[in-house]
Enzyme design. Structure first.
Site, PDB file in Angstrom:
ATOM      1  N   ARG A   1      -9.363 -12.696  50.021  1.00 47.33           N
ATOM      2  CA  ARG A   1      -8.885 -12.220  50.032  1.00 47.33           C
ATOM      3  C   ARG A   1     -10.091 -11.404  50.310  1.00 47.33           C
ATOM      4  NH1 ARG A   1      -5.008 -12.250  45.148  1.00 47.33           N
ATOM      5  NH2 ARG A   1      -5.776 -14.110  45.376  1.00 47.33           N
TER       6      ARG A   1
ATOM      7  N   THR B   1     -11.951 -15.757  43.902  1.00 45.98           N
ATOM      8  CA  THR B   1     -11.430 -14.499  44.272  1.00 45.98           C
ATOM      9  C   THR B   1     -10.451 -14.276  43.281  1.00 45.98           C
ATOM     10  OG1 THR B   1      -9.500 -14.958  45.522  1.00 45.98           O
ATOM     11  CG2 THR B   1     -11.529 -13.763  46.797  1.00 45.98           C
TER      12      THR B   1
ATOM     13  N   ASP C   1      -9.454 -19.584  55.470  1.00 46.67           N
ATOM     14  CA  ASP C   1      -8.068 -20.197  54.512  1.00 46.67           C
ATOM     15  C   ASP C   1      -8.899 -21.835  54.399  1.00 46.67           C
ATOM     16  OD1 ASP C   1      -5.749 -21.885  54.316  1.00 46.67           O
ATOM     17  OD2 ASP C   1      -4.866 -20.194  54.813  1.00 46.67           O
ATOM     18  N   VAL C   2      -8.590 -21.935  53.298  1.00 46.81           N
ATOM     19  CA  VAL C   2      -9.234 -23.550  53.792  1.00 46.81           C
ATOM     20  C   VAL C   2      -8.323 -24.749  53.953  1.00 46.81           C
ATOM     21  CG1 VAL C   2     -11.072 -23.150  51.080  1.00 46.81           C
ATOM     22  CG2 VAL C   2      -8.526 -24.317  51.512  1.00 46.81           C
TER      23      VAL C   2
ATOM     24  N   GLU D   1      -3.418 -16.551  37.650  1.00 50.96           N
ATOM     25  CA  GLU D   1      -2.813 -16.017  38.704  1.00 50.96           C
ATOM     26  C   GLU D   1      -2.324 -17.210  39.039  1.00 50.96           C
ATOM     27  OE1 GLU D   1      -4.620 -13.813  41.861  1.00 50.96           O
ATOM     28  OE2 GLU D   1      -5.356 -12.662  40.451  1.00 50.96           O
TER      29      GLU D   1
ATOM     30  N   ASN E   1     -12.124 -25.346  43.932  1.00 50.50           N
ATOM     31  CA  ASN E   1     -11.187 -25.187  43.326  1.00 50.50           C
ATOM     32  C   ASN E   1     -10.071 -24.928  43.877  1.00 50.50           C
ATOM     33  OD1 ASN E   1     -10.613 -23.624  40.605  1.00 50.50           O
ATOM     34  ND2 ASN E   1     -11.052 -21.599  42.194  1.00 50.50           N
TER      35      ASN E   1
ATOM     36  N   GLY F   1      -9.036 -15.920  38.645  1.00 50.61           N
ATOM     37  CA  GLY F   1      -8.987 -17.241  38.066  1.00 50.61           C
ATOM     38  C   GLY F   1     -10.514 -18.466  38.034  1.00 50.61           C
TER      39      GLY F   1
ATOM     40  N   TYR G   1       3.344 -31.284  43.782  1.00 53.48           N
ATOM     41  CA  TYR G   1       2.228 -30.461  42.987  1.00 53.48           C
ATOM     42  C   TYR G   1       1.484 -31.784  42.621  1.00 53.48           C
ATOM     43  CZ  TYR G   1      -1.284 -27.713  39.950  1.00 53.48           C
ATOM     44  OH  TYR G   1      -2.182 -27.393  39.359  1.00 53.48           O
TER      45      TYR G   1
ATOM     46  N   GLY H   1      -5.473 -28.953  31.578  1.00 54.59           N
ATOM     47  CA  GLY H   1      -4.203 -27.819  31.179  1.00 54.59           C
ATOM     48  C   GLY H   1      -3.251 -27.119  31.589  1.00 54.59           C
TER      49      GLY H   1
HETATM   50  P1  NDP Z   1      -5.374 -18.090  41.039  1.00 55.48           P
HETATM   51  O1  NDP Z   1      -4.267 -18.555  41.762  1.00 55.48           O
HETATM   52  O2  NDP Z   1      -5.482 -17.359  40.040  1.00 55.48           O
HETATM   53  O3  NDP Z   1      -5.995 -18.985  42.090  1.00 55.48           O
HETATM   54  C1  NDP Z   1      -6.497 -19.350  43.350  1.00 55.48           C
HETATM   55  C2  NDP Z   1      -7.496 -19.814  43.783  1.00 55.48           C
HETATM   56  O4  NDP Z   1      -7.719 -20.111  45.223  1.00 55.48           O
HETATM   57  C3  NDP Z   1      -7.871 -18.137  44.745  1.00 55.48           C
HETATM   58  O5  NDP Z   1      -9.245 -17.321  44.418  1.00 55.48           O
HETATM   59  C4  NDP Z   1      -7.001 -17.983  45.921  1.00 55.48           C
HETATM   60  O6  NDP Z   1      -8.076 -17.109  46.744  1.00 55.48           O
HETATM   61  C5  NDP Z   1      -7.897 -19.369  46.044  1.00 55.48           C
HETATM   62  N1  NDP Z   1      -7.061 -20.281  47.241  1.00 55.48           N
HETATM   63  C6  NDP Z   1      -5.536 -20.475  47.219  1.00 55.48           C
HETATM   64  N2  NDP Z   1      -5.091 -20.887  48.108  1.00 55.48           N
HETATM   65  C7  NDP Z   1      -6.224 -21.014  48.980  1.00 55.48           C
HETATM   66  C8  NDP Z   1      -6.701 -21.076  51.062  1.00 55.48           C
HETATM   67  N3  NDP Z   1      -5.359 -21.557  51.694  1.00 55.48           N
HETATM   68  N4  NDP Z   1      -7.304 -21.196  51.168  1.00 55.48           N
HETATM   69  C9  NDP Z   1      -8.687 -20.519  50.706  1.00 55.48           C
HETATM   70  N5  NDP Z   1      -8.601 -19.997  49.012  1.00 55.48           N
HETATM   71  C10 NDP Z   1      -7.699 -20.166  48.500  1.00 55.48           C
HETATM   72  O7  NDP Z   1      -5.599 -20.563  40.325  1.00 55.48           O
HETATM   73  P2  NDP Z   1      -6.687 -20.905  39.890  1.00 55.48           P
HETATM   74  O8  NDP Z   1      -7.661 -19.717  38.788  1.00 55.48           O
HETATM   75  O9  NDP Z   1      -5.719 -21.020  37.691  1.00 55.48           O
HETATM   76  O10 NDP Z   1      -6.346 -22.162  40.046  1.00 55.48           O
HETATM   77  C11 NDP Z   1      -7.855 -22.561  40.472  1.00 55.48           C
HETATM   78  C12 NDP Z   1      -7.601 -24.319  40.990  1.00 55.48           C
HETATM   79  O11 NDP Z   1      -7.049 -24.760  39.816  1.00 55.48           O
HETATM   80  C13 NDP Z   1      -5.722 -24.993  42.119  1.00 55.48           C
HETATM   81  O12 NDP Z   1      -6.557 -26.396  42.669  1.00 55.48           O
HETATM   82  C14 NDP Z   1      -5.475 -25.023  40.485  1.00 55.48           C
HETATM   83  O13 NDP Z   1      -4.391 -26.474  41.271  1.00 55.48           O
HETATM   84  C15 NDP Z   1      -6.139 -25.700  39.130  1.00 55.48           C
HETATM   85  N6  NDP Z   1      -5.099 -25.632  38.201  1.00 55.48           N
HETATM   86  C16 NDP Z   1      -4.928 -24.366  37.672  1.00 55.48           C
HETATM   87  C17 NDP Z   1      -4.512 -24.568  36.117  1.00 55.48           C
HETATM   88  C18 NDP Z   1      -4.128 -23.667  35.857  1.00 55.48           C
HETATM   89  O14 NDP Z   1      -2.563 -24.063  34.478  1.00 55.48           O
HETATM   90  N7  NDP Z   1      -4.172 -22.147  35.670  1.00 55.48           N
HETATM   91  C19 NDP Z   1      -4.656 -26.198  35.373  1.00 55.48           C
HETATM   92  C20 NDP Z   1      -5.237 -27.073  36.038  1.00 55.48           C
HETATM   93  C21 NDP Z   1      -5.635 -26.842  37.207  1.00 55.48           C
HETATM   94  P3  NDP Z   1      -7.166 -16.157  47.778  1.00 55.48           P
HETATM   95  O15 NDP Z   1      -5.414 -16.200  47.274  1.00 55.48           O
HETATM   96  O16 NDP Z   1      -7.581 -14.989  48.545  1.00 55.48           O
HETATM   97  O17 NDP Z   1      -7.323 -17.238  48.916  1.00 55.48           O
HETATM   98  C1  8X3 Z   2      -1.815 -26.992  35.876  1.00 55.65           C
HETATM   99  C2  8X3 Z   2      -1.471 -27.099  34.860  1.00 55.65           C
HETATM  100  O1  8X3 Z   2       0.845 -28.626  33.492  1.00 55.65           O
HETATM  101  O2  8X3 Z   2       1.110 -26.652  35.168  1.00 55.65           O
HETATM  102  O3  8X3 Z   2      -2.629 -27.745  36.929  1.00 55.65           O
HETATM  103  O4  8X3 Z   2       0.335 -28.352  36.072  1.00 55.65           O
HETATM  104  S1  8X3 Z   2       0.355 -27.378  35.185  1.00 55.65           S
END
Ligand code: NDP
Ligand code: 8X3
Length: 252
Positions: free
Chosen positions: A34, A10, A59-60, A188, A86, A12, A152, A183
């Site tokens: 969502r 939904t 919800d995972v 969001e 993801n 990122g 985290y 990184g």
């Molecule tokens: P966003 O917040 O943009 O997206 C997160 C996604 O995860 C959303 O689609 C959300 O969907 C879903 N999500 C969160 N919680 C749940 C849940 N309980 N059940 C189902 N879906 C869930 O973040 P990113 O795209 O940045 O993050 C994606 C992944 O990448 C994560 O694992 C994050 O830890 C990792 N990551 C992010 C980095 C960054 O700097 N952005 C760097 C490294 C890793 P919804 O809310 O609709 O359920």
């Molecule tokens: C997200 C990147 O640097 O905030 O995983 O951990 S950091």
């Protein structure tokens, strides 16, 4: 045409990954909590790329919901070629002694247990077909620990360990398991981490040219679309301005 299941589509990375595979003629199962966003993305992909999309809203963190949703897939949609684990989040950034139990539980339940729940169902579907590829979205927080990142970082270290364990266990069954560890990427993520504080979130990426979700989608796609004899196990990518979790050069 392959079938790709992306959790957390939904926003990122997950959304960009779904779009990347759809653009390339694959059909996608998009998931998240969502429902409205899932419906919008489905409509967009079907109109733009003329490829089928299946939405699953769950919800995972809830194994019963995970099993019910995945079992509701029509038989031919259960032929999942690629799973991208993801869905995930960071909640808060502070010293361990001040940590909030709610933050810890949300991160552990989503990033670790959620990944396990989804993988358990999907890897058994893959084993039955003797093929498949699972890509776990880790982080540089899974490779290093940075100040105030404690829980985290622990969840992403768990993702790293699970990736290695799954890789060994699923190897005899023709299922590959890889990870992508990004990184700083502007999604969001920081808005969620700072509980909706968009000003604080924006500061994370100030004077840096951060990764974009599409950069991560490229890496995932590269991993799964490499030749059959090539096994790309792990990709680490950061913005050029970032050398490691704590070393970032900001433009003056
Ligand atoms: P966003 O917040 O943009 O997206 C997160 C996604 O995860 C959303 O689609 C959300 O969907 C879903 N999500 C969160 N919680 C749940 C849940 N309980 N059940 C189902 N879906 C869930 O973040 P990113 O795209 O940045 O993050 C994606 C992944 O990448 C994560 O694992 C994050 O830890 C990792 N990551 C992010 C980095 C960054 O700097 N952005 C760097 C490294 C890793 P919804 O809310 O609709 O359920
Ligand atoms: C997200 C990147 O640097 O905030 O995983 O951990 S950091």
């Amino acid at each position: 045409m392959k079938t790709i299941l992306v959790t957390g589509a939904t926003a990122g990375f997950g959304k960009a990954i779904a779009l990347k595979y759809a653009q390339n003629g694959n059909r996608v199962i998009i998931t998240g909590r969502r429902a409205e966003r899932l419906a919008e993305l489905k409509q967009h992909i079907e109109e733009q790329y003329k490829t089928p999309v299946f939405t699953l809203c769950f919800d995972v963190r809830d194994n019963a919901e995970v099993e019910k949703a995945l079992q509701s897939l029509p038989a031919d949609w259960q032929n999942i070629d690629i799973l991208v684990n993801n869905a995930g989040l960071a909640a808060g950034l502070g010293p361990i002694q001040d940590g909030h139990l709610d933050h810890w539980e949300r991160m552990i339940d989503t990033n670790v247990k959620g990944l396990l729940y989804v993988s358990k169902v999907v890897c058994n579907l893959m084993i039955a077909r003797k093929s498949g590829h699972i890509v776990n979205i880790s982080s540089i927080a899974g490779k290093e620990v940075y100040p105030n990142g404690n829980v985290y970082c622990a969840t992403k270290h768990a993702v790293e360990a699970l990736t290695k364990g799954m890789r060994i266990d699923l190897h005899p069954h023709g299922v590959k398991v890889s990870s992508v560890a990004p990184g700083m990427a502007e999604t969001e993520f920081s808005i969620v981490r700072y509980d909706g504080d968009t000003d604080r979130a924006a500061k994370v990426y100030e004077n840096v040219d951060p990764l974009q979700a599409e950069d991560i989608a490229e890496s995932v796609y590269f991993i799964t679309e490499s030749p059959a004899h090539v096994y790309i196990q792990d990709i680490v990518l950061t913005p050029t301005a970032q050398a490691n979790a704590t070393t970032v050069i900001r433009k003056q």
